[in-house]
Write a protein that holds these residues in place. Structure first.
Motif, short mmCIF file in Angstrom:
data_model
loop_
_atom_site.label_atom_id
_atom_site.label_comp_id
_atom_site.label_asym_id
_atom_site.label_seq_id
_atom_site.Cartn_x
_atom_site.Cartn_y
_atom_site.Cartn_z
N HIS A 1 0.82 -1.08 0.16
CA HIS A 1 -0.11 0.04 0.00
C HIS A 1 1.00 1.24 -0.05
O HIS A 1 2.27 1.04 0.06
N GLU B 1 -0.32 1.51 5.51
CA GLU B 1 -1.64 0.88 6.08
C GLU B 1 -1.34 -0.66 6.64
O GLU B 1 -2.47 -1.00 7.23
N ILE C 1 -6.16 -5.62 6.33
CA ILE C 1 -5.77 -5.09 5.00
C ILE C 1 -6.40 -5.83 3.78
O ILE C 1 -6.60 -7.15 3.88
N LEU D 1 -5.33 -4.36 -3.25
CA LEU D 1 -5.47 -3.10 -3.75
C LEU D 1 -5.70 -3.60 -5.42
O LEU D 1 -5.76 -2.92 -6.35
#
Length: 699
Positions: A339, A358, A484, A487
């Motif tokens: 991240h 993050e 988490i 992405l």
């Protein structure tokens, strides 16, 4: 108001006449006068300043209103560190880590004062402080900059405001260097005339002042009067960029570096008229840090990469191709984060670089070898990092987390040596708009200890906050979940589990019941009812019973414990969107020679009324009745037998949103509808319409 005044006058006249009766005695007159003082009339009380007026409630702030991304700034002697907090700056003692003073519109005391002195008003910032820096030529002065457009210079030991410079535009970054006297480099956001421009624009200025900073507030005067005086500061525009994400000066003081978008803008501080030279990155740059002894800097980007940029003197040779392949520049690339990198900090000796983001993990990079070490599971994403050397404890790393927590890591052991105990906040967890409309926000108070239970920094976690000690006792992870999510555009984002309800058992608060839920496109709605028991030795709740899908595939709408009486034990009642009301009781299994005794919760009964969905339920003060709001009805059930005793309803409202028992005996029930309150007498079964106005809840 005229009717009220009239009634007040009529009520006063008889008491005045009794004082003038012929058979009055001094004793009677004295008693009448005493009674009159104890019960002042409405008319006399209107202008009577001697009557004690209701005192306003004393509010106590439990957490900061705005979480700052700014790293901690340490004083030159490392005795204090400074952190912005909304429109003020909190000064912490490095030895105790406690807040010892605050720079704001009102300051309670100086750092030298052992006792609290009389409050002193200052012309503090009117908006969020975005950047702070120490005066490199005076270790007892601090620069602050704010979105209100002002730079303020403080003597933080007094504390005392020394000077204010009003740039009249929001300031986002400042930096200073010992090579530049009475000078700051500032990044301000200035509105563009082109309204179609999508991204905000930042202007980088050099701000200099020549006089001693003793004329506080002189730059707040009107422009006409200011022109008649000698200008006390000057500005030079260095350049214009997109939104600034980093601003700093190299160790030698020769180079100014500004990060914005994909570019690192570099200017020579001795020849600012030449403007910026630009270095281009393949990804948006997020943070900046300068090496403490050498002239190079590190940047982090949105892809999680960390790049070390060397050879500032040879700017004309630095360039990159489209793919970011190094052409002539000397750089080093580190990459571990998945991240964006949120913060970077070099250690005081320059041998290591700290990074965080993050992933809630601090990475320690050894610059010579590229070897890395990790400090994982810090509890929340990292906002800021600062490496410093403490006089008492040696080298430490101060970490600011996204939930407002401060954590100190020992450089020797790489373990947490201290964690701030202030309340943790996750705006998403407290955002009512992110919850189903029928669910109230979670906030419950322990009746004996006054502990508050409320959401923590993750939506599947609760925190137990002690009001007497102003500290978080523990975090309770109701449902372990991934902190988490990926992405990647090709991988579906993981939906976190959330807590919809949390209630404590009355009296001692021995039991805690929670309801968690998770909505998933593939598996649908998943719900769980958990009952926890307080462990006095561990000072936290321990899971006792877990019940999956207590109301099938639908949401739980309401939950409550009863007050146990002499005849019956503790009960837990739940209502769901399936229209059912369920009660749960504690079952005890006696110990044998081979097994230990245990107690757990099981379903006791299930019932409903006309397929109406229960929206709220509660027990009477003596625990004998269970009252349930279902549409336009309030149904009363015998708590022990679950027999319907009575159904209350009124034509005044079509839906009861909230209700509560009144009095110690619970003779009355007050309920709220769309815009009114109705009160029922449970003895006579009569209801009375009281008010008509916009109303949201009754408690």
């Amino acid at each position: 108001m005229s009717r009220s005044s009239g009634k007040g006058k009529a009520a006063v006249k008889p008491s005045l006449k009794t004082q003038k009766r012929k058979d009055s005695t001094p004793a009677n007159d004295a008693n009448n006068a005493k009674e009159k003082r104890q019960q002042p009339s409405i008319v006399e009380g209107l202008n009577d300043t001697s009557i004690v007026q209701p005192q306003p409630w004393a509010w106590k702030v439990l957490t900061d209103a705005v979480m700052t991304n700014h790293p901690a700034v340490f004083s030159k002697d490392s005795k204090y560190f400074f952190l912005p907090s909304a429109s003020s700056v909190k000064i912490h003692s490095t030895a105790t880590r406690e807040v010892v003073s605050t720079l704001s519109a009102t300051n309670p005391s100086s750092l030298h004062s052992a006792s609290t002195s009389t409050s002193t008003a200052f012309d503090g910032h009117k908006d969020i402080i975005t950047s702070i820096a120490l005066n490199p030529h005076n270790p007892y002065q601090l620069y602050t900059a704010s979105l209100d457009g002002c730079i303020k210079i403080w003597d933080y030991l007094e504390p005392r405001l020394l000077k204010t410079i009003n740039l009249k535009n929001p300031i986002v970054r400042i930096c200073a260097h010992e090579k530049l006297t009475d000078t700051l480099f500032v990044a301000v956001n200035i509105p563009e005339k082109d309204k179609e421009r999508r991204h905000p624009v930042s202007h980088v200025l050099r701000v200099s002042w020549g006089q001693s900073p003793s004329h506080a507030g002189s730059m707040n005067e009107d422009d006409g009067h200011q022109k008649r005086r000698k200008r006390e500061y000057s500005t030079l525009r260095v350049g214009k960029t997109s939104t600034v994400t980093g601003l700093g000066i190299s160790t030698s003081g020769n180079w100014l570096v500004v990060l914005s978008g994909l570019k690192a803008h570099i200017a020579n501080t001795s020849s600012l008229q030449s403007g910026f030279s630009k270095l281009t990155s393949t990804d948006h740059l997020t943070c900046l840090a300068f090496h403490p002894t050498e002239d190079y800097f590190a940047t982090g980007d949105t892809r999680g990469q960390i790049r070390l940029w060397y050879s500032l003197q040879n700017l004309e040779e630095l360039s990159f191709e489209k793919l970011g392949v190094e052409k002539k520049a000397t750089t080093t690339l580190f990459h571990w984060h998945a991240h964006p990198v949120q913060s970077l900090s070099f250690t005081p000796n320059g041998a290591y670089l700290l990074s965080g983001g993050e992933e809630s993990t601090m990475v320690i990079w050894q610059l010579d070898s590229g070897h890395k070490e990790f400090v994982p599971r810090l509890g929340a994403p990292i906002r800021s990092l600062t490496a410093h050397r403490s006089p008492q404890r040696g080298e430490e790393y101060l970490i600011g987390l996204m939930d407002g927590t401060l954590v100190t890591i020992s450089a020797q052991t790489l373990k947490i040596s201290w964690t701030s105990s202030r309340m943790k906040i996750n705006p998403g967890a407290l955002d009512v708009t992110d919850r189903p409309s029928a669910l109230p926000p979670i906030l419950t108070v322990h009746p004996q200890s006054r502990n508050i239970i409320l959401p923590s920094s993750h939506p599947s976690t609760l925190q137990i906050y002690s009001l007497p000690s102003s500290s978080v006792i523990t975090d309770l992870e109701v449902l372990p979940s991934n902190r988490i999510s990926s992405l990647s555009k090709h991988i579906q984002t993981i939906t976190p589990s959330r807590i919809s309800h949390a209630v404590l058992s009355p009296l001692q608060g021995e039991w805690l019941a929670t309801v968690d839920y998770r909505e998933d496109e593939e598996f649908g709605l998943e719900t769980g009812l958990k009952v926890w028991k307080w462990d006095e030795n561990e000072r936290t709740f321990v899971l006792n019973t877990r019940i999956d899908k207590p109301h099938g595939k639908l949401m739980v709408t309401t939950i409550e414990f009863n007050v146990p009486d002499e005849q019956g034990g503790l009960l837990l009642a739940t209502g769901g969107q399936d229209g059912n009301i369920k009660t749960w009781s504690l079952k005890t299994v006696k110990a044998t020679k081979k097994t230990e005794g245990e107690a757990f919760w099981v379903q006791r009964t299930s019932f409903g009324y006309r397929n109406e969905v229960p929206t709220r339920l509660t027990f009477s003060p003596d625990g004998s009745l269970l009252a349930v709001a279902q549409g336009m009805f309030i149904t009363l059930w015998d708590a022990s037998s679950n027999v319907l005793v009575r159904a209350l309803t009124t034509m005044a409202t079509k839906s009861i949103s909230s209700f509560a028992f009144l009095g110690n005996a619970g003779r009355y029930i007050a309920a709220s509808g769309a815009d009114q309150i109705i009160v029922w007498d449970l003895v006579t079964s009569k209801g009375r319409f009281l008010f008509a106005f916009l109303l949201t809840a009754v408690s």
